[in-house]
Design an enzyme around this catalytic site. Sequence first.
Site, PDB file in Angstrom:
ATOM      1  N   LEU A 295      10.289 -20.990  -5.005  1.00  0.00           N
ATOM      2  CA  LEU A 295       9.347 -20.070  -4.438  1.00  0.00           C
ATOM      3  C   LEU A 295       8.108 -19.950  -4.940  1.00  0.00           C
ATOM      4  O   LEU A 295       7.799 -19.838  -6.139  1.00  0.00           O
ATOM      5  CB  LEU A 295       9.834 -18.500  -4.296  1.00  0.00           C
ATOM      6  CG  LEU A 295       8.739 -17.305  -4.068  1.00  0.00           C
ATOM      7  CD1 LEU A 295       8.487 -17.452  -2.543  1.00  0.00           C
ATOM      8  CD2 LEU A 295       9.329 -16.016  -4.450  1.00  0.00           C
TER       9      LEU A 295
ATOM     10  N   HIS B 198       2.238   3.458  -9.252  1.00  0.00           N
ATOM     11  CA  HIS B 198       2.121   2.066  -9.412  1.00  0.00           C
ATOM     12  C   HIS B 198       3.191   1.344 -10.077  1.00  0.00           C
ATOM     13  O   HIS B 198       3.665   0.296  -9.847  1.00  0.00           O
ATOM     14  CB  HIS B 198       0.659   1.637 -10.145  1.00  0.00           C
ATOM     15  CG  HIS B 198      -0.351   2.010  -9.210  1.00  0.00           C
ATOM     16  ND1 HIS B 198      -0.698   1.740  -7.947  1.00  0.00           N
ATOM     17  CD2 HIS B 198      -1.289   2.957  -9.524  1.00  0.00           C
ATOM     18  CE1 HIS B 198      -1.666   2.220  -7.558  1.00  0.00           C
ATOM     19  NE2 HIS B 198      -2.201   2.982  -8.666  1.00  0.00           N
TER      20      HIS B 198
ATOM     21  N   ASP C  30       0.870  -0.977   0.097  1.00  0.00           N
ATOM     22  CA  ASP C  30      -0.080  -0.027   0.157  1.00  0.00           C
ATOM     23  C   ASP C  30       0.807   1.462   0.079  1.00  0.00           C
ATOM     24  O   ASP C  30       2.033   1.201   0.589  1.00  0.00           O
ATOM     25  CB  ASP C  30      -1.044   0.039   1.243  1.00  0.00           C
ATOM     26  CG  ASP C  30      -2.080   0.953   1.185  1.00  0.00           C
ATOM     27  OD1 ASP C  30      -2.427   1.348   0.194  1.00  0.00           O
ATOM     28  OD2 ASP C  30      -2.721   1.269   2.237  1.00  0.00           O
TER      29      ASP C  30
HETATM   30  C1  IPE Z   1      -5.523  -2.664  -0.181  1.00  0.00           C
HETATM   31  O1  IPE Z   1      -5.305  -1.464  -0.310  1.00  0.00           O
HETATM   32  C2  IPE Z   1      -5.404  -3.370  -1.457  1.00  0.00           C
HETATM   33  C3  IPE Z   1      -4.332  -3.520  -2.127  1.00  0.00           C
HETATM   34  C4  IPE Z   1      -2.960  -3.301  -1.503  1.00  0.00           C
HETATM   35  C5  IPE Z   1      -4.234  -4.128  -3.341  1.00  0.00           C
HETATM   36  P1  IPE Z   1      -6.287  -0.218  -0.523  1.00  0.00           P
HETATM   37  O2  IPE Z   1      -5.373   0.984  -0.754  1.00  0.00           O
HETATM   38  O3  IPE Z   1      -7.427  -0.531  -1.528  1.00  0.00           O
HETATM   39  O4  IPE Z   1      -7.047  -0.270   0.804  1.00  0.00           O
HETATM   40  P2  IPE Z   1      -7.866   0.800   1.654  1.00  0.00           P
HETATM   41  O5  IPE Z   1      -9.049   1.215   0.867  1.00  0.00           O
HETATM   42  O6  IPE Z   1      -6.846   1.865   2.038  1.00  0.00           O
HETATM   43  O7  IPE Z   1      -8.383   0.132   2.823  1.00  0.00           O
HETATM   44  C1  IPE Z   2      -1.665   0.340  -3.269  1.00  0.00           C
HETATM   45  O1  IPE Z   2      -1.299   1.513  -3.546  1.00  0.00           O
HETATM   46  C2  IPE Z   2      -1.911  -0.301  -4.797  1.00  0.00           C
HETATM   47  C3  IPE Z   2      -3.287  -0.695  -4.971  1.00  0.00           C
HETATM   48  C4  IPE Z   2      -4.232  -0.801  -4.402  1.00  0.00           C
HETATM   49  C5  IPE Z   2      -3.459  -1.280  -6.365  1.00  0.00           C
HETATM   50  P1  IPE Z   2      -2.534   2.564  -3.490  1.00  0.00           P
HETATM   51  O2  IPE Z   2      -2.895   3.106  -4.678  1.00  0.00           O
HETATM   52  O3  IPE Z   2      -3.794   2.171  -2.418  1.00  0.00           O
HETATM   53  O4  IPE Z   2      -2.038   3.901  -2.721  1.00  0.00           O
HETATM   54  P2  IPE Z   2      -2.574   4.919  -1.724  1.00  0.00           P
HETATM   55  O5  IPE Z   2      -3.187   4.045  -0.453  1.00  0.00           O
HETATM   56  O6  IPE Z   2      -3.652   5.677  -2.674  1.00  0.00           O
HETATM   57  O7  IPE Z   2      -1.558   5.735  -1.327  1.00  0.00           O
HETATM   58 MG    MG Z   3      -3.928   2.357  -0.508  1.00  0.00          MG
END
Ligand code: IPE
Ligand code: IPE
Ligand code: MG
Length: 244
Positions: free
Chosen positions: A127, A33, A16
């Site tokens: 792995l 990303h 995240d």
């Molecule tokens: C969880 O992250 C999903 C992934 C890392 C793929 P999100 O960014 O979607 O989760 P919330 O919305 O902060 O809970």
């Molecule tokens: C995690 O990073 C990746 C996915 C959920 C695909 P985010 O896109 O949720 O990044 P933040 O939480 O907005 O910083």
């Molecule tokens: Mg996120």
Amino acid sequence: MLDRERIPRHVAIIMDGNGRWAAAKGVPRIAGHNAGMKAMKEIVKRAHQLGIAHLTVYAFSTENWKRSSEEVSGIFRLLITYVKSELKEMMDNNVRIRILGDPSALPGDALKAVEKAVSRTAGNTGLQFNIALNYGSRDEIRRAVQELVNEVREGRIPGDAISEEMIADRLFTGKLHEDCGDPELIIRTSGEQRLSNFLLWQAAYSEFVFVDTLWPDFTPRRFEEAIEIYQNRNRRFGGRKESI
Ligand code: IPE
Ligand code: IPE
Ligand code: MG
């Protein structure tokens, strides 16, 4: 120092913070990303070097469809690039790719690329790299319950004999699917401290390590630090003995 003799068997990561990383740099979210994919490559390599048996990463949740179509399609484009560019290295390193979740909803070209990587690496014995894609743990549990109901209806199991093991076996991580069991360690980056619908059943006795680092900045060194934290935990499983 990391104890090489006590490496967890299954590590799961909620990757995240890509969006916040991009915002801090003043670049588009998709650049975050992209940086996140690069971080993931390095973590997979380190997991392989450390001899971890199963690495599971949360790449796209059942709730992530709520994001803009531009962001969603960008994420899947990056996924295609990733699996295509890494396939040779995965073969060289004996890495097996599996998918947790329902990939059938993915855009066609992403589905094709992922299925190819899964089938090409199917014979690899090193792995096991599980990518949670269109994964949601409530959906996973719902599917397991539906499978059990069908089996009861067909008379294959008695309706009053449902065990925890039967449920666990039917989860994406279970014996009837990818067979990687429960993670000993779950890491979440970016400072958020929640599961966001990830491995709800499997996390019953997992150790959690939350780090403030945004995912694109998460290095193999940080990964090892998280494993060190895990190694210093006292796991009791409701009893009294330390079990790591
Ligand atoms: C969880 O992250 C999903 C992934 C890392 C793929 P999100 O960014 O979607 O989760 P919330 O919305 O902060 O809970
Ligand atoms: C995690 O990073 C990746 C996915 C959920 C695909 P985010 O896109 O949720 O990044 P933040 O939480 O907005 O910083
Ligand atoms: Mg996120």
